[in-house]
Design a protein around this motif. Structure first.
Motif, mmCIF file in Angstrom:
data_model
loop_
_atom_site.group_PDB
_atom_site.id
_atom_site.type_symbol
_atom_site.label_atom_id
_atom_site.label_comp_id
_atom_site.label_asym_id
_atom_site.label_seq_id
_atom_site.Cartn_x
_atom_site.Cartn_y
_atom_site.Cartn_z
ATOM 1 N N GLN A 1 0.831 -1.208 0.000
ATOM 2 C CA GLN A 1 0.000 0.000 0.000
ATOM 3 C C GLN A 1 0.870 1.264 0.000
ATOM 4 O O GLN A 1 0.629 2.197 -0.767
ATOM 5 C CB GLN A 1 -0.926 0.021 1.234
ATOM 6 C CG GLN A 1 -1.981 -1.081 1.253
ATOM 7 C CD GLN A 1 -2.975 -0.976 0.100
ATOM 8 O OE1 GLN A 1 -3.092 0.063 -0.545
ATOM 9 N NE2 GLN A 1 -3.672 -2.066 -0.178
ATOM 10 N N ALA A 2 1.887 1.254 0.858
ATOM 11 C CA ALA A 2 2.760 2.424 0.967
ATOM 12 C C ALA A 2 3.500 2.664 -0.341
ATOM 13 O O ALA A 2 3.661 3.808 -0.781
ATOM 14 C CB ALA A 2 3.746 2.228 2.116
ATOM 15 N N ALA A 3 3.937 1.565 -0.988
ATOM 16 C CA ALA A 3 4.666 1.694 -2.250
ATOM 17 C C ALA A 3 3.735 2.231 -3.336
ATOM 18 O O ALA A 3 4.107 3.101 -4.134
ATOM 19 C CB ALA A 3 5.252 0.344 -2.658
ATOM 20 N N LEU A 4 2.501 1.728 -3.371
ATOM 21 C CA LEU A 4 1.531 2.195 -4.362
ATOM 22 C C LEU A 4 1.255 3.685 -4.176
ATOM 23 O O LEU A 4 1.069 4.415 -5.153
ATOM 24 C CB LEU A 4 0.215 1.402 -4.243
ATOM 25 C CG LEU A 4 0.252 -0.017 -4.821
ATOM 26 C CD1 LEU A 4 -1.021 -0.787 -4.487
ATOM 27 C CD2 LEU A 4 0.463 0.026 -6.338
ATOM 28 N N ALA A 5 1.269 4.132 -2.918
ATOM 29 C CA ALA A 5 1.000 5.541 -2.631
ATOM 30 C C ALA A 5 2.251 6.410 -2.798
ATOM 31 O O ALA A 5 2.199 7.625 -2.598
ATOM 32 C CB ALA A 5 0.447 5.675 -1.210
ATOM 33 N N GLY A 6 3.378 5.780 -3.159
ATOM 34 C CA GLY A 6 4.604 6.545 -3.385
ATOM 35 C C GLY A 6 5.321 6.953 -2.112
ATOM 36 O O GLY A 6 6.294 7.706 -2.160
ATOM 37 N N ARG A 7 4.918 6.429 -0.975
ATOM 38 C CA ARG A 7 5.542 6.861 0.274
ATOM 39 C C ARG A 7 6.895 6.181 0.507
ATOM 40 O O ARG A 7 7.727 6.701 1.249
ATOM 41 C CB ARG A 7 4.600 6.572 1.462
ATOM 42 C CG ARG A 7 3.443 7.577 1.534
ATOM 43 C CD ARG A 7 2.636 7.393 2.810
ATOM 44 N NE ARG A 7 1.829 6.175 2.750
ATOM 45 C CZ ARG A 7 1.762 5.267 3.723
ATOM 46 N NH1 ARG A 7 2.443 5.433 4.838
ATOM 47 N NH2 ARG A 7 1.002 4.201 3.584
ATOM 48 N N THR B 1 13.844 1.555 -6.415
ATOM 49 C CA THR B 1 13.701 0.587 -5.325
ATOM 50 C C THR B 1 12.226 0.315 -5.063
ATOM 51 O O THR B 1 11.816 -0.835 -4.895
ATOM 52 C CB THR B 1 14.374 1.128 -4.048
ATOM 53 O OG1 THR B 1 15.710 1.489 -4.379
ATOM 54 C CG2 THR B 1 14.385 0.098 -2.947
ATOM 55 N N GLN B 2 11.436 1.380 -5.054
ATOM 56 C CA GLN B 2 10.004 1.234 -4.796
ATOM 57 C C GLN B 2 9.372 0.309 -5.846
ATOM 58 O O GLN B 2 8.578 -0.578 -5.529
ATOM 59 C CB GLN B 2 9.339 2.607 -4.819
ATOM 60 C CG GLN B 2 7.833 2.546 -4.688
ATOM 61 C CD GLN B 2 7.242 3.927 -4.449
ATOM 62 O OE1 GLN B 2 7.314 4.470 -3.357
ATOM 63 N NE2 GLN B 2 6.662 4.500 -5.483
ATOM 64 N N GLN B 3 9.767 0.515 -7.099
ATOM 65 C CA GLN B 3 9.237 -0.292 -8.204
ATOM 66 C C GLN B 3 9.616 -1.767 -8.009
ATOM 67 O O GLN B 3 8.804 -2.666 -8.153
ATOM 68 C CB GLN B 3 9.833 0.250 -9.517
ATOM 69 C CG GLN B 3 9.083 -0.180 -10.754
ATOM 70 C CD GLN B 3 7.602 0.182 -10.662
ATOM 71 O OE1 GLN B 3 7.238 1.221 -10.100
ATOM 72 N NE2 GLN B 3 6.748 -0.694 -11.171
#
Ligand code: DGT
Ligand code: CA
Ligand code: CA
Ligand code: ZN
Length: 582
Positions: free
Chosen positions: A122-128, A139-141
């Motif tokens: 969820q946090a990654a999808l929200a860009g946090r 890294t997020q990707q």
């Protein structure tokens, strides 16, 4: 508690300590002990029961010995329980994502209060996640992709780990009341490189007491489903086991059915239908034409043994390792099933490390251990200079090693010690040892340890260049993969194999359970193309020499017979076959 379970507990302590940011030396002590225990051939619980001093074992200090004894005696570890209460359980899974690790997991936890994979997603999808210091978009990707890939996968066990669990399970179940026959089926019996769950079959007069004995096994963590013919449990190691109790008259049919593979079974069923038969886990039955043209099951014509089942469809018995629908039914039909290579055919081990580089035993100890395994020759393949962290040998050190080889050889006249080296292939495909020294080696083994991430064209070119070097004999662990940890390098394997054939270079079937490199599919292709194969353990200790059977298992899955495997030859003919240019 079996060694794999002990190792899993120590690894978990290490994971949790790392997430907490503990002293790296402390973490490493647990990791080293876990690695040792996982690969140790004697169950530690037996040593503990005999009151032996575990600190005599490598990597086991006083504290570790206490912890291991505690685990063996109580099934629990207070240190671990305490850590578990301090660290949210989902964080361990997060550290196992590629590119995350304990430091980043700690940051995610402390700064974003993330404690499991779903929160991380969820946090990654929200860009946090990208906004955190030391993370970024890339890294997020990667994290998102890894979480999605993971969602569809069940955990699989290395065959060697499954073997330990299977052996303990067999020992326990052999004592169940009224058990007669007992066989482990499934991918375990087909010797697949990884095993999803264990499928155990037994015959017994009465199933009830057998099921009770099974669920009372101390290694059982949870009974998933309990019935009279089938019971499923999850063990503390995470492994699931399906137990089926069958009647003796159907044992062969059930063994055949539950050994699989599914694809092999489908072909067997078709074959039965073509002969007016129906095959199931209960037996092979005649199919009778009913009044209205419908077909129903008649007499059972086979079922007690696998031989009988195969004979009923006009085939000889097929070894489990071949049951993957890769042409085994056709070969069986023609009477051309391969006479598969066996452990006893192996006459020498061609990759091993000693204390001269990163091995744990001395040269003399390795020689004695090879001799004890009945080998007629062995290649000493310590690392080349550029692998500095393994203590790779520079030319002066290599010459000193040759002197020691000569000294030890004088003490062991019954085994031929071949001067060799595992020579690193540099980024440009050149070799990490001067030609003048290469010429003095009996066996030249080459392999890749760095720049594993090059693109396919460049990586393939690099390997081809190494194979074209006239002194090279063997390409070791060709893809560099580590099951569950590292993907294979991108290589055009067909091109590599064609080149190996052209230059008379052998490819290695590396027997390390997490390598098994080449794998069964590539070895199968090597056989088709007529490329020479060697099976080696890549031992880093005397105990590792026993891993040979895993290399042999993969070779069998690839249909290899002794004539395809160079190290089944006696020493003289082996060296002749190795020499490529006449
Ligand atoms: P694994 O456990 O994922 O490593 O692989 P296997 O091969 O042990 O598969 P598993 O445990 O699901 O089932 C054991 C065997 O039972 C499998 O190899 C073939 C047989 N089997 C299971 N399901 C089916 C099916 O739907 N159709 C057929 N023909 N056979 C099946
Ligand atoms: Ca299975
Ligand atoms: Ca199963
Ligand atoms: Zn090595």
């Amino acid at each position: 508690m079996e060694n794999v379970e002990l190792a899993a507990a120590l690894d978990e302590v290490a994971d949790l300590l790392e997430i907490q940011g503990a002293n790296p030396f402390r973490v490493r002590a647990y990791r080293n002990a876990a690695r040792f225990v996982r690969g140790y051939s004697t169950p530690l619980r037996k040593l503990v029961a005999e009151g032996r001093d575990l600190t005599e074992l490598p990597t086991i200090g006083a504290d570790m010995a206490k912890y291991l004894a505690e685990l063996c005696q109580t099934g629990k570890l207070a240190v671990l329980e305490q850590l578990r209460s301090q660290v949210p359980p989902g964080l361990v899974e997060i550290t196992q994502l590629p590119g995350v690790g304990p430091k980043r997991a700690q940051a995610l936890w402390k700064e974003l209060q993330i404690t499991d994979l779903e929160q991380l997603r969820q946090a990654a999808l929200a860009g946090r996640v990208a906004a955190l210091r030391g993370f970024g978009d890339k890294t997020q990707q990667k994290i998102l992709q890894a979480i999605e890939r993971r969602a569809g996968q069940q955990k699989r066990f290395l065959l060697a780990d499954a073997d330990q669990i299977a052996a303990a399970l067999r020992e326990h179940m052999a004592q169940a009341p009224g058990v007669d026959r007992l066989e482990m089926a499934g991918s375990w019996r087909r010797r697949k490189e990884t095993v999803g769950d264990l499928d155990l079959l037994v015959t017994a007069a009465e199933p009830g007491p057998v099921m009770d004995h099974f669920t009372r096994w101390p290694s059982v963590a949870e009974v998933v489903q309990k019935g009279t013919t089938r019971t499923t449990v999850r063990l503390r190691s995470g492994m699931q086991v399906d137990l089926r109790v069958v009647e003796p008259a159907a044992f062969g049919a059930a063994l055949c059915y539950f050994t699989g593979s599914k694809e092999h079974n489908i072909r067997m069923r078709q074959r039965a239908l073509e002969r007016g038969l129906r095959i199931s886990e209960y037996g092979v039955f005649e199919l009778l034409e009913g009044e209205g043209g419908e077909r129903r099951e008649g007499r059972r014509v086979a079922g007690a043994t696998e031989q009988e089942v195969y004979a009923a469809v006009g085939l000889p018995w097929i070894p489990p390792e071949l049951r993957e629908d890769r042409g085994e039914l056709e070969a069986a039909e023609r009477g051309e099933l391969p006479a598969l290579v066996e452990l006893g055919d192996i006459r020498g081990d061609l990759q091993m490390h000693t204390r001269w580089s990163d091995g744990k035993n001395t040269l003399a100890e390795m020689v004695a251990a090879c001799l004890a395994r009945g080998y007629a020759y062995m290649a000493v393949t310590d690392h080349s200079p550029s692998l500095a962290m393994t203590g790779g040998l520079d030319p002066a050190k290599l010459r000193r090693q040759w002197q020691e080889i000569e000294r030890v050889a004088a003490d062991y006249p019954k085994i031929r010690i071949l001067k060799s080296m595992e020579i690193d292939i540099r980024r440009d495909g050149s070799l990490d040892l001067a030609d003048e020294l290469l010429e003095q080696l009996d066996v030249v083994l080459v392999s890749i340890h760095s720049y594993l991430e090059l693109g396919m064209a460049e990586q393939t070119r690099r390997v081809l260049k190494a194979l074209e070097h006239p002194r090279v004999h063997i390409l070791a662990h060709p893809t560099g993969r580590r099951l569950g940890q590292r993907e294979p390098m991108q290589l055009d394997m067909d091109e590599v194999l064609h080149c190996a054939r052209e230059h008379g270079v052998a490819v290695e079937a590396n027997a390390q359970p997490e390598r098994l490199d080449l794998n069964d599919v590539h070895l199968f292709r090597a056989r088709e193309l007529g490329v020479k194969v060697v099976i080696s353990t890549d031992a880093h200790s005397t105990a590792d020499l026993d891993l040979m059977r895993y290399g042999v298992a993969q070779a069998r899955r690839a249909w290899l017979t002794p004539k395809h495997v160079l190290n089944t030859l006696p020493p003289g003919r082996f060296l002749q076959a190795l020499r490529r240019r006449r």
